[in-house]
Design a protein around this motif. Structure first.
Motif, PDB file in Angstrom:
ATOM      1  N   LEU A 167       1.383  -7.242   2.873  1.00 36.33           N
ATOM      2  CA  LEU A 167       1.517  -7.372   1.433  1.00 36.33           C
ATOM      3  C   LEU A 167       1.604  -6.000   0.773  1.00 36.33           C
ATOM      4  CD1 LEU A 167      -1.180 -10.100   0.599  1.00 36.33           C
ATOM      5  CD2 LEU A 167       1.294 -10.433   0.793  1.00 36.33           C
ATOM      6  N   TRP A 168       2.312  -5.959  -0.347  1.00 37.29           N
ATOM      7  CA  TRP A 168       2.265  -4.790  -1.209  1.00 37.29           C
ATOM      8  C   TRP A 168       1.082  -4.965  -2.156  1.00 37.29           C
ATOM      9  CZ3 TRP A 168       4.659  -0.377  -0.501  1.00 37.29           C
ATOM     10  CH2 TRP A 168       5.859  -0.346   0.217  1.00 37.29           C
ATOM     11  N   VAL A 169       0.134  -4.061  -2.045  1.00 30.44           N
ATOM     12  CA  VAL A 169      -1.057  -4.135  -2.883  1.00 30.44           C
ATOM     13  C   VAL A 169      -1.355  -2.766  -3.487  1.00 30.44           C
ATOM     14  CG1 VAL A 169      -2.089  -6.029  -1.561  1.00 30.44           C
ATOM     15  CG2 VAL A 169      -2.627  -3.659  -0.953  1.00 30.44           C
ATOM     16  N   GLU A 170      -2.089  -2.798  -4.575  1.00 23.32           N
ATOM     17  CA  GLU A 170      -2.655  -1.580  -5.127  1.00 23.32           C
ATOM     18  C   GLU A 170      -4.094  -1.485  -4.654  1.00 23.32           C
ATOM     19  OE1 GLU A 170      -0.620  -0.181  -9.314  1.00 23.32           O
ATOM     20  OE2 GLU A 170      -2.370  -1.452  -9.375  1.00 23.32           O
ATOM     21  N   GLU A 171      -4.457  -0.354  -4.141  1.00 21.55           N
ATOM     22  CA  GLU A 171      -5.834  -0.160  -3.716  1.00 21.55           C
ATOM     23  C   GLU A 171      -6.312   1.221  -4.130  1.00 21.55           C
ATOM     24  OE1 GLU A 171      -6.287  -0.305   0.503  1.00 21.55           O
ATOM     25  OE2 GLU A 171      -5.403   1.677   0.773  1.00 21.55           O
ATOM     26  N   LEU A 172      -7.616   1.369  -4.127  1.00 28.38           N
ATOM     27  CA  LEU A 172      -8.197   2.663  -4.447  1.00 28.38           C
ATOM     28  C   LEU A 172      -7.988   3.625  -3.303  1.00 28.38           C
ATOM     29  CD1 LEU A 172     -11.566   1.486  -5.980  1.00 28.38           C
ATOM     30  CD2 LEU A 172      -9.762   2.694  -7.189  1.00 28.38           C
ATOM     31  N   GLY A 173      -7.656   4.839  -3.648  1.00 27.01           N
ATOM     32  CA  GLY A 173      -7.604   5.871  -2.630  1.00 27.01           C
ATOM     33  C   GLY A 173      -8.996   6.414  -2.351  1.00 27.01           C
ATOM     34  N   GLU A 174      -9.056   7.440  -1.561  1.00 28.02           N
ATOM     35  CA  GLU A 174     -10.325   8.074  -1.244  1.00 28.02           C
ATOM     36  C   GLU A 174     -10.937   8.710  -2.490  1.00 28.02           C
ATOM     37  OE1 GLU A 174     -11.409  10.459   2.614  1.00 28.02           O
ATOM     38  OE2 GLU A 174     -10.496  11.826   1.168  1.00 28.02           O
ATOM     39  N   ILE A 175     -12.246   8.632  -2.598  1.00 33.31           N
ATOM     40  CA  ILE A 175     -12.988   9.235  -3.706  1.00 33.31           C
ATOM     41  C   ILE A 175     -13.763  10.433  -3.188  1.00 33.31           C
ATOM     42  CG2 ILE A 175     -14.916   8.873  -5.323  1.00 33.31           C
ATOM     43  CD1 ILE A 175     -13.980   6.007  -5.644  1.00 33.31           C
ATOM     44  N   HIS A 176     -13.771  11.511  -3.946  1.00 37.70           N
ATOM     45  CA  HIS A 176     -14.552  12.684  -3.576  1.00 37.70           C
ATOM     46  C   HIS A 176     -15.840  12.726  -4.390  1.00 37.70           C
ATOM     47  CE1 HIS A 176     -11.213  15.315  -1.580  1.00 37.70           C
ATOM     48  NE2 HIS A 176     -11.323  14.125  -1.047  1.00 37.70           N
TER      49      HIS A 176
END
Length: 385
Positions: A167-176
């Motif tokens: 699926l094409w989804v939006e997700e959070l990237g890595e957080i610093h």
């Protein structure tokens, strides 16, 4: 200073920065769907039997000769004798020429003249009973899951049922995550009398991991040049930074000024609450977002749990009210986040502790109750910890 309710409203207006990725279905839970999913066939794809029992073509008689047994996973059968019946299992296709299904609890099976027969215990039989009609859920080509859906387990099952393995989804990237302060040492070190071990960063990283978000941690000394360069470097690759410490009004609280130099607009700095008054939240034109928490461990815990996790998970309101025993009089000008401990399913008590620096006694806290300024009510909304 803003009230907490005003801070929540501002946070709802700050977009959560996400990235569009094409993932295997098994890794899409919690993501936001970026495409409409279409039904590739009718659902159900055939007239589906809903109960174990028999399928009949004539609803005006009470006894039927059995023609055989039909199981789920087999091709569709056909009723040859209009007064006959097929013994049928849940999930199997309704045999041709059948108009109703009778559940097995209402049937009596017997033999007559060497053949298997079945009779109904019911006086009346309705046409269409226990038949899940083809296309009654959704028809081929219609949207079965809409773009923008936050994917839960049931959505994953639906996507699988229509053949989407990715699926094409939006997700959070890595957080610093950045801890700041010369007084902090790593967990493995033995602190000197004037030092403490760093606990805020590992707390936040653990909570992020629990909700499926990856993170990295760096510690920064109270040096504005190092802080500026470190944050600038991090912002070149990530969209969300979490900072702990250096945000209040002390001589070494450099963070608000540095964030302004980096182009961030403070959406708010300081909330009329206890603990965690100096919370700073801001964003930049490129969509980057920073939460800068007070360095006090309890203040970071409260602000991170109440504001950041609610924002990142699109949680609009706290949990319902609960009656709380042992509440003190409300504060005059500040809302109060109070640690509570459950005493029963619908009741809790105030957790006794020695102020916002007492991390030890907070080990027994189950939730944070929201006592609003000048409100003597003993039934409060809460956020779980």
């Amino acid at each position: 200073m803003l009230k907490p309710q005003e801070a929540f409203q501002i946070l709802q207006e700050i977009p959560v920065p996400r990235q569009k990725v094409h993932l295997p279905l098994i890794h899409c839970l919690g993501g936001i769907l970026m495409e409409d999913l279409l039904a590739d066939r009718d659902f159900p794809p055939f007239d589906r039997v809903m109960m174990d029992g028999i399928a009949i073509g004539n609803i005006h008689i009470k006894e039927w000769a059995l023609e055989g047994i039909a199981f789920a996973g087999e091709t569709q059968k056909s009723l040859s004798n209009p007064d006959g019946a097929w013994e049928i299992m849940t999930g199997s296709p309704l045999p041709k020429n059948c108009v109703a299904v009778l559940k097995i609890e209402d049937l009596y099976f017997f033999e007559k003249e060497g053949k298997k027969w079945v009779s109904s215990k019911n006086d009346s039989i309705e046409k269409g009973s226990f038949i899940h009609t083809q296309g009654s859920d959704i028809q081929q080509g219609q949207i079965i899951l809409k773009k923008g859906t936050r994917l839960k387990a049931n959505h994953i099952a639906i996507a699988a049922s229509v053949g989407y393995s990715r699926l094409w989804v939006e997700e959070l990237g890595e957080i610093h995550v950045f801890s700041t302060g010369d007084e902090l040492v790593s967990i493995e070190e033995t602190p000197l009398d004037h030092q403490i071990r760093s606990s805020n960063s590992i707390m936040m990283q653990s909570a992020l991991q629990h909700v499926g978000i990856t993170s990295k941690h760096h510690h920064l000394p109270d040096d504005p040049t190092i802080i500026l360069q470190s944050l600038k470097t991090s912002l070149s690759t990530v969209d969300i930074l979490l900072l702990s410490g250096g945000v209040s009004a002390g001589k070494k609280d450099y963070i608000p000024g540095i964030l302004k130099d980096l182009g961030f607009e403070a959406k708010f700095h300081k909330i009329a609450q206890k603990p965690g008054k100096p919370l700073w939240v801001g964003n930049r034109e490129d969509g980057k977002v920073i939460f800068a928490f007070p360095g006090n461990p309890i203040s970071t815990l409260v602000c991170f749990s109440i504001y950041f996790l609610s924002w990142i998970q699109d949680q609009k309101t706290p949990f319902p009210q609960v009656k709380i025993e042992g509440l003190q009089a409300p504060l005059a000008n500040l809302d109060h986040w109070i640690p509570i401990q459950w005493t029963s399913e619908h009741r809790a008590k105030v957790l006794q502790h020695n102020g916002s620096g007492d991390l030890v006694h907070w080990q027994h806290a189950d939730a944070l109750a929201w006592q609003k300024a000048n409100d003597p009510n003993d039934e409060l909304t809460y956020f779980p910890l």
